[in-house]
Design a protein around this motif. Structure first.
Motif, PDB file in Angstrom:
ATOM      1  N   LEU A   6     -14.488  -2.156  -7.544  1.00  0.00           N
ATOM      2  CA  LEU A   6     -15.188  -1.788  -6.313  1.00  0.00           C
ATOM      3  C   LEU A   6     -14.918  -2.823  -5.225  1.00  0.00           C
ATOM      4  CD1 LEU A   6     -17.153   0.012  -4.774  1.00  0.00           C
ATOM      5  CD2 LEU A   6     -19.035  -1.330  -5.751  1.00  0.00           C
ATOM      6  N   LEU A   7     -14.913  -4.098  -5.604  1.00  0.00           N
ATOM      7  CA  LEU A   7     -14.612  -5.160  -4.646  1.00  0.00           C
ATOM      8  C   LEU A   7     -13.194  -5.012  -4.105  1.00  0.00           C
ATOM      9  CD1 LEU A   7     -15.534  -7.772  -3.258  1.00  0.00           C
ATOM     10  CD2 LEU A   7     -14.661  -9.043  -5.239  1.00  0.00           C
ATOM     11  N   CYS A   8     -12.244  -4.670  -4.979  1.00  0.00           N
ATOM     12  CA  CYS A   8     -10.858  -4.443  -4.535  1.00  0.00           C
ATOM     13  C   CYS A   8     -10.792  -3.291  -3.535  1.00  0.00           C
ATOM     14  CB  CYS A   8      -9.964  -4.144  -5.739  1.00  0.00           C
ATOM     15  SG  CYS A   8      -9.600  -5.573  -6.769  1.00  0.00           S
ATOM     16  N   PHE A   9     -11.515  -2.212  -3.828  1.00  0.00           N
ATOM     17  CA  PHE A   9     -11.496  -1.056  -2.930  1.00  0.00           C
ATOM     18  C   PHE A   9     -12.088  -1.413  -1.571  1.00  0.00           C
ATOM     19  CE2 PHE A   9     -13.371   2.746  -1.077  1.00  0.00           C
ATOM     20  CZ  PHE A   9     -12.308   3.633  -1.141  1.00  0.00           C
ATOM     21  N   LEU A  10     -13.215  -2.128  -1.567  1.00  0.00           N
ATOM     22  CA  LEU A  10     -13.858  -2.498  -0.306  1.00  0.00           C
ATOM     23  C   LEU A  10     -13.005  -3.472   0.489  1.00  0.00           C
ATOM     24  CD1 LEU A  10     -17.569  -2.894  -1.471  1.00  0.00           C
ATOM     25  CD2 LEU A  10     -16.533  -0.985  -0.224  1.00  0.00           C
ATOM     26  N   LEU A  11     -12.377  -4.422  -0.200  1.00  0.00           N
ATOM     27  CA  LEU A  11     -11.491  -5.361   0.492  1.00  0.00           C
ATOM     28  C   LEU A  11     -10.294  -4.625   1.081  1.00  0.00           C
ATOM     29  CD1 LEU A  11     -10.689  -8.243   1.263  1.00  0.00           C
ATOM     30  CD2 LEU A  11      -9.636  -8.488  -1.006  1.00  0.00           C
ATOM     31  N   GLY A  12      -9.755  -3.669   0.326  1.00  0.00           N
ATOM     32  CA  GLY A  12      -8.641  -2.877   0.838  1.00  0.00           C
ATOM     33  C   GLY A  12      -9.029  -2.062   2.051  1.00  0.00           C
ATOM     34  N   ALA A  13     -10.246  -1.495   2.028  1.00  0.00           N
ATOM     35  CA  ALA A  13     -10.716  -0.727   3.183  1.00  0.00           C
ATOM     36  C   ALA A  13     -10.870  -1.610   4.406  1.00  0.00           C
ATOM     37  CB  ALA A  13     -12.042  -0.049   2.844  1.00  0.00           C
ATOM     38  N   ALA A  14     -11.326  -2.845   4.188  1.00  0.00           N
ATOM     39  CA  ALA A  14     -11.480  -3.774   5.308  1.00  0.00           C
ATOM     40  C   ALA A  14     -10.129  -4.128   5.919  1.00  0.00           C
ATOM     41  CB  ALA A  14     -12.198  -5.039   4.834  1.00  0.00           C
ATOM     42  N   LEU A  15      -9.118  -4.346   5.071  1.00  0.00           N
ATOM     43  CA  LEU A  15      -7.795  -4.728   5.571  1.00  0.00           C
ATOM     44  C   LEU A  15      -7.017  -3.530   6.111  1.00  0.00           C
ATOM     45  CD1 LEU A  15      -6.666  -7.223   2.773  1.00  0.00           C
ATOM     46  CD2 LEU A  15      -7.573  -7.770   5.037  1.00  0.00           C
ATOM     47  N   GLY A  16      -7.129  -2.392   5.444  1.00  0.00           N
ATOM     48  CA  GLY A  16      -6.315  -1.240   5.822  1.00  0.00           C
ATOM     49  C   GLY A  16      -6.906  -0.389   6.925  1.00  0.00           C
ATOM     50  N   LEU A  17      -8.244  -0.359   7.040  1.00  0.00           N
ATOM     51  CA  LEU A  17      -8.897   0.524   8.009  1.00  0.00           C
ATOM     52  C   LEU A  17      -9.676  -0.241   9.076  1.00  0.00           C
ATOM     53  CD1 LEU A  17     -10.229   3.234   5.521  1.00  0.00           C
ATOM     54  CD2 LEU A  17      -8.130   3.299   6.877  1.00  0.00           C
ATOM     55  N   ALA A  18     -10.564  -1.130   8.649  1.00  0.00           N
ATOM     56  CA  ALA A  18     -11.421  -1.821   9.610  1.00  0.00           C
ATOM     57  C   ALA A  18     -10.638  -2.810  10.471  1.00  0.00           C
ATOM     58  CB  ALA A  18     -12.551  -2.541   8.868  1.00  0.00           C
ATOM     59  N   ARG A 161      -1.967  -4.511   6.661  1.00  0.00           N
ATOM     60  CA  ARG A 161      -2.523  -3.159   6.600  1.00  0.00           C
ATOM     61  C   ARG A 161      -2.045  -2.424   5.351  1.00  0.00           C
ATOM     62  NH1 ARG A 161      -1.535   1.682  11.013  1.00  0.00           N
ATOM     63  NH2 ARG A 161      -3.234   3.030  10.324  1.00  0.00           N
ATOM     64  N   GLU A 162      -0.748  -2.518   5.035  1.00  0.00           N
ATOM     65  CA  GLU A 162      -0.224  -1.838   3.854  1.00  0.00           C
ATOM     66  C   GLU A 162      -0.791  -2.449   2.573  1.00  0.00           C
ATOM     67  OE1 GLU A 162       3.959  -2.135   4.292  1.00  0.00           O
ATOM     68  OE2 GLU A 162       4.059  -0.752   6.000  1.00  0.00           O
ATOM     69  N   SER A 163      -0.999  -3.768   2.575  1.00  0.00           N
ATOM     70  CA  SER A 163      -1.620  -4.409   1.414  1.00  0.00           C
ATOM     71  C   SER A 163      -3.037  -3.883   1.213  1.00  0.00           C
ATOM     72  CB  SER A 163      -1.642  -5.931   1.605  1.00  0.00           C
ATOM     73  OG  SER A 163      -0.335  -6.453   1.723  1.00  0.00           O
ATOM     74  N   GLY A 164      -3.729  -3.628   2.320  1.00  0.00           N
ATOM     75  CA  GLY A 164      -5.061  -3.056   2.220  1.00  0.00           C
ATOM     76  C   GLY A 164      -5.054  -1.686   1.576  1.00  0.00           C
ATOM     77  N   PHE A 165      -4.081  -0.852   1.963  1.00  0.00           N
ATOM     78  CA  PHE A 165      -3.987   0.483   1.358  1.00  0.00           C
ATOM     79  C   PHE A 165      -3.693   0.389  -0.142  1.00  0.00           C
ATOM     80  CE2 PHE A 165      -2.650   2.127   5.748  1.00  0.00           C
ATOM     81  CZ  PHE A 165      -3.955   2.463   6.050  1.00  0.00           C
ATOM     82  N   LEU A 166      -2.847  -0.571  -0.531  1.00  0.00           N
ATOM     83  CA  LEU A 166      -2.537  -0.750  -1.947  1.00  0.00           C
ATOM     84  C   LEU A 166      -3.767  -1.193  -2.728  1.00  0.00           C
ATOM     85  CD1 LEU A 166       0.984  -2.474  -1.788  1.00  0.00           C
ATOM     86  CD2 LEU A 166       0.468  -0.128  -2.477  1.00  0.00           C
ATOM     87  N   LEU A 167      -4.558  -2.091  -2.129  1.00  0.00           N
ATOM     88  CA  LEU A 167      -5.786  -2.531  -2.785  1.00  0.00           C
ATOM     89  C   LEU A 167      -6.773  -1.374  -2.926  1.00  0.00           C
ATOM     90  CD1 LEU A 167      -6.529  -6.072  -1.273  1.00  0.00           C
ATOM     91  CD2 LEU A 167      -6.173  -5.508  -3.684  1.00  0.00           C
ATOM     92  N   MET A 168      -6.861  -0.533  -1.905  1.00  0.00           N
ATOM     93  CA  MET A 168      -7.744   0.634  -1.983  1.00  0.00           C
ATOM     94  C   MET A 168      -7.324   1.543  -3.124  1.00  0.00           C
ATOM     95  SD  MET A 168      -8.352   1.704   2.014  1.00  0.00           S
ATOM     96  CE  MET A 168      -9.253   3.189   1.547  1.00  0.00           C
ATOM     97  N   ALA A 169      -6.022   1.806  -3.223  1.00  0.00           N
ATOM     98  CA  ALA A 169      -5.526   2.685  -4.283  1.00  0.00           C
ATOM     99  C   ALA A 169      -5.778   2.083  -5.659  1.00  0.00           C
ATOM    100  CB  ALA A 169      -4.032   2.950  -4.077  1.00  0.00           C
TER     101      ALA A 169
END
Length: 202
Positions: A6-18, A161-169
């Motif tokens: 869950l932490l990985c997903f939230l961190l990815g959302a912060a980097l990829g979207l926010a 940004r792409e690293s964030g998407f990878l973390l979300m996935a």
């Protein structure tokens, strides 16, 4: 494990979207708004003086239309360009596919869309000419177009940004497997139900 994924997903959302949204919309400060098109007058260039203290400058285009919401189909609605001292420093075709609906009037049926046209770096002190002209799309009732500039704006690092998407996935996949694993463990560890489990065993 679920907490980690869950932490990985939230961190990815912060980097990829926010992070990209904050960089484009909240960083820096406004320099001003200039009208480059009125329906009754037509398109006209504007000269804006910039200095190195302003860089980088993010360029937005506000388009006010009348009618229903725009359904982007990939065609260019507007093209914007900026030039100084005989050289072009920005050219962008706007399709308004990832546009922001800034305002909607219930009284006049007007919609105001804002599109990010790009970032101008390495600014020399002087006058910059901004021009906008129509694209290929027809049938849109454009009322006005404005150039909006923000100074000292952050650029968006695509690698981050792409690293964030990878973390979300990775976080989403990990959460799914962790939840399924926990359910399987709970199912295997449950006490047998009298009668029903005996029937299954027989």
């Amino acid at each position: 494990m679920r907490g980690f994924f869950l932490l990985c997903f939230l961190l990815g959302a912060a980097l990829g979207l926010a992070y990209p949204w904050i960089a484009r919309n909240l960083s820096g400060h406004g320099l001003g708004t200039w009208r480059v098109y009125d329906r009754g007058i037509g398109y006209r260039p504007v000269d804006i003086r910039l200095t190195p203290a302003d860089e980088p400058v993010r360029v937005f285009v506000d388009m006010r239309v009348v009618g229903e919401k725009i359904a982007p189909d990939g065609q260019t609605l507007l093209t914007v360009a900026a030039a100084t001292a005989g050289r072009t420093v920005l050219t962008s075709r706007l399709v308004f596919s990832q546009t922001t609906l800034k305002n909607r009037s219930g009284y006049t049926n007007e919609l105001v869309y804002q599109e990010d046209a790009g970032l101008i770096r390495d600014i020399n002190a002087g006058s910059y000419t901004f021009s906008v002209w129509p694209g290929d799309e027809k049938g849109i009732d454009i009322q006005s177009v404005d150039i909006v500039l923000r100074s000292d704006a952050l650029g968006v690092n695509q690698l981050v940004r792409e690293s964030g998407f990878l973390l979300m996935a990775a976080g989403a996949v990990g959460l799914i497997f962790a939840i399924r694993r926990q359910r399987r463990i709970q199912w295997e560890g449950r006490p047998p139900v009298a009668g029903r489990d005996q029937d299954y065993e027989s």
